[in-house]
Enzyme design. Structure first.
Site, PDB file in Angstrom:
ATOM      1  N   ASP A   1       4.196 -19.370  40.650  1.00 60.12           N
ATOM      2  CA  ASP A   1       4.952 -20.010  39.558  1.00 60.12           C
ATOM      3  C   ASP A   1       6.280 -20.570  40.046  1.00 60.12           C
ATOM      4  OD1 ASP A   1       3.546 -17.409  37.729  1.00 60.12           O
ATOM      5  OD2 ASP A   1       3.141 -19.512  37.303  1.00 60.12           O
TER       6      ASP A   1
ATOM      7  N   ASP B   1       4.217 -18.201  47.030  1.00 60.19           N
ATOM      8  CA  ASP B   1       4.463 -17.783  45.649  1.00 60.19           C
ATOM      9  C   ASP B   1       3.716 -18.789  44.770  1.00 60.19           C
ATOM     10  OD1 ASP B   1       5.949 -16.808  43.270  1.00 60.19           O
ATOM     11  OD2 ASP B   1       6.981 -18.734  43.449  1.00 60.19           O
TER      12      ASP B   1
HETATM   13  C1  XBP Z   1       6.492 -15.656  38.033  1.00 61.75           C
HETATM   14  C2  XBP Z   1       6.556 -14.551  37.064  1.00 61.75           C
HETATM   15  C3  XBP Z   1       5.426 -14.392  36.084  1.00 61.75           C
HETATM   16  C4  XBP Z   1       5.336 -15.623  35.188  1.00 61.75           C
HETATM   17  C5  XBP Z   1       4.543 -15.347  33.931  1.00 61.75           C
HETATM   18  O1  XBP Z   1       5.618 -15.230  39.054  1.00 61.75           O
HETATM   19  O2  XBP Z   1       7.514 -13.787  37.086  1.00 61.75           O
HETATM   20  O3  XBP Z   1       5.729 -13.265  35.298  1.00 61.75           O
HETATM   21  O4  XBP Z   1       6.651 -15.974  34.751  1.00 61.75           O
HETATM   22  O5  XBP Z   1       3.254 -14.876  34.282  1.00 61.75           O
HETATM   23  P1  XBP Z   1       5.800 -15.783  40.596  1.00 61.75           P
HETATM   24  P2  XBP Z   1       2.701 -13.524  33.587  1.00 61.75           P
HETATM   25  O6  XBP Z   1       7.000 -16.709  40.656  1.00 61.75           O
HETATM   26  O7  XBP Z   1       5.981 -14.523  41.434  1.00 61.75           O
HETATM   27  O8  XBP Z   1       4.513 -16.517  40.885  1.00 61.75           O
HETATM   28  O9  XBP Z   1       2.933 -13.664  32.103  1.00 61.75           O
HETATM   29  O10 XBP Z   1       1.242 -13.487  33.977  1.00 61.75           O
HETATM   30  O11 XBP Z   1       3.521 -12.421  34.206  1.00 61.75           O
HETATM   31 MG    MG Z   2       8.069 -18.180  41.533  1.00 57.46          MG
END
Ligand code: XBP
Ligand code: MG
Length: 244
Positions: free
Chosen positions: A28, A26
């Site tokens: 973020d 993953d």
């Molecule tokens: C995390 C998310 C993303 C980010 C914001 O993604 O849910 O939406 O919060 O990025 P993950 P965007 O943990 O699956 O990597 O504004 O580009 O959506």
């Molecule tokens: Mg994440």
């Protein structure tokens, strides 16, 4: 007892990681604590458009239950009970401004990869393990973060990079993980998903992929009952290796 449990978790994690054909990361919250920068970028976009929205950490923590920045803004607006709903074009423009500001923040270098991530990527490559990414965010955001952290040729080390807009349904749907398995041509049991949130845990579990959780800033107290292992940091893997 906590010290023993942590040591067991790290030893189990090292074993789980070591025997996988591929590690699926993953982005973020897992590779780096990026959600605080996303939050600041959203607030910048709102201010730029004259909206009196301000997402503090408490509000953002609640809104993070909705994956996807565009979906998150729509959920916030819906929650305000203001008619009519924001047109998709407004949401898209807000997200464009937000994403541009997020990249500017990332390019300052203020958001390094979390402890142990680089070492794990290096060790996995040395062991001949394959690497992949399965995320809700966009390819642009992945590239901004990993170009800054690993250099512009970062993608050469990853056999599959699947982002939110590549699939119909974002996490907690399993789509990104199923697409990643298809691109890797591997079975779910041959891989390990490394995640930080309950939505991510559910998405990978629905794809029958074993999950290793590293607790992150906004999801620290999520329920990770289905995870094989829960760590505070991936750097604990290195510590476990040194003990063996
Ligand atoms: C995390 C998310 C993303 C980010 C914001 O993604 O849910 O939406 O919060 O990025 P993950 P965007 O943990 O699956 O990597 O504004 O580009 O959506
Ligand atoms: Mg994440």
């Amino acid at each position: 007892m906590q010290v023993v449990a942590t040591a067991l978790a790290a030893a189990d994690a090292a074993e789980l990681i070591g025997r996988a054909a591929a590690l699926i990361f993953d982005v973020d919250g897992t590779l780096a604590e990026t959600e605080e920068l996303h939050r600041r970028a959203f607030n910048h976009a709102f201010a730029s458009h004259g909206l009196d929205w301000h997402w503090d950490r408490a509000i953002y923590k609640k809104l993070l239950r909705v994956t996807g920045g565009k979906e998150r803004m729509r959920a916030h607006h819906d929650g305000l009970w203001i008619a009519p709903p924001l047109p998709d074009t407004d949401i898209a423009e807000l997200h464009r401004v937000k994403t541009a500001h997020y990249a500017e923040l990332i390019e300052t270098g203020c958001c390094p990869l979390r402890p142990g991530v680089t070492d794990l990527l290096t060790a996995a490559k040395a062991r001949g393990q394959r690497l992949a990414i399965a995320t809700t965010t966009s390819h642009g955001n992945i590239d901004a973060l990993l170009s800054q952290a690993l250099g512009t040729r970062w993608a050469a080390d990853f056999d599959a990079v699947v982002a939110g807009d590549d699939v119909r349904h974002k996490k907690p749907a399993p789509d990104v993980y199923l697409e990643t398995l298809a691109r890797l041509k591997l079975g779910a049991a041959d891989c390990v998903a490394i995640e930080d949130s309950r939505n991510g845990l559910i998405a990978a579990s629905r794809a029958n992929i074993p999950v290793l959780i590293t607790r992150s800033m906004f999801f620290r107290d999520d329920d990770f009952g289905e995870a094989r292992v829960v760590l505070d940091e991936l750097s604990e893997l290195g510590a476990a290796k040194q003990k063996n």
